[in-house]
Design a protein around this motif. Structure first.
Motif, mmCIF file in Angstrom:
data_model
loop_
_atom_site.group_PDB
_atom_site.id
_atom_site.type_symbol
_atom_site.label_atom_id
_atom_site.label_comp_id
_atom_site.label_asym_id
_atom_site.label_seq_id
_atom_site.Cartn_x
_atom_site.Cartn_y
_atom_site.Cartn_z
ATOM 1 N N LEU A 1 -4.500 -6.624 5.759
ATOM 2 C CA LEU A 1 -3.739 -7.806 6.153
ATOM 3 C C LEU A 1 -4.321 -9.071 5.519
ATOM 4 O O LEU A 1 -3.579 -9.937 5.048
ATOM 5 N N ALA B 1 -3.355 -9.048 1.878
ATOM 6 C CA ALA B 1 -1.946 -9.418 1.720
ATOM 7 C C ALA B 1 -1.752 -10.920 1.918
ATOM 8 O O ALA B 1 -0.987 -11.558 1.190
ATOM 9 N N SER C 1 -0.882 0.122 8.767
ATOM 10 C CA SER C 1 -1.304 -0.041 7.370
ATOM 11 C C SER C 1 -0.264 0.503 6.405
ATOM 12 O O SER C 1 -0.048 -0.057 5.329
ATOM 13 N N LEU D 1 2.526 -1.981 6.191
ATOM 14 C CA LEU D 1 2.087 -3.082 5.342
ATOM 15 C C LEU D 1 2.134 -2.679 3.867
ATOM 16 O O LEU D 1 2.490 -3.497 3.007
ATOM 17 N N GLU E 1 3.956 -4.657 0.920
ATOM 18 C CA GLU E 1 3.237 -5.038 -0.292
ATOM 19 C C GLU E 1 3.943 -4.515 -1.542
ATOM 20 O O GLU E 1 3.998 -5.195 -2.564
#
Length: 123
Positions: A11, A14, A94, A97, A101
């Motif tokens: 995080l 990112a 994750s 995410l 991404e």
């Protein structure tokens, strides 16, 4: 590495990438604004300005499509890993995410390349 620590690091990574993309976007907009204004005031006056506006629109569409494709591929990888039991429940955030991404990657690469190209002294 524990899943919550990994997610926190992912995080943070990112967030840093998004901040850098924001700076690159601001530089790109600042450099392209004169071309957009020239085309808006006199649509047929400057071929170079019109070419820059066309390039800007083309790059945006390409980044959107590439982001959608890369996000779809990452979503499929996540789905297959989830179906096969290779993903533990605490790793799910994750993986989500990672999908986000993958979607943002092409836009970040494009805006970084534009900022670099538009601020070259030989331009």
């Amino acid at each position: 590495m524990k899943a919550d620590l990994r997610f926190t690091l992912d995080l943070a990574r990112a967030g840093a990438a998004n901040a850098a993309a924001g700076v690159h976007a601001a530089v790109t907009i600042t450099q392209r604004l004169p071309a957009f204004s020239a085309v808006a005031m006199a649509p047929f006056a400057g071929a170079a300005a019109a070419a820059e506006v066309e390039l800007a629109m083309t790059e945006k569409v390409a980044a959107i499509w590439l982001g959608a494709i890369e996000a779809g591929l990452e979503w499929q990888r996540f789905g297959f890993a989830l179906a096969s039991g290779a993903v533990r429940p605490e790793a799910v955030p994750s993986r989500w995410l990672a999908v986000a991404e993958a979607a943002a990657g092409p836009a970040r690469r494009t805006v970084r390349a534009n900022a670099k190209r538009l601020t070259r002294p030989d331009r």
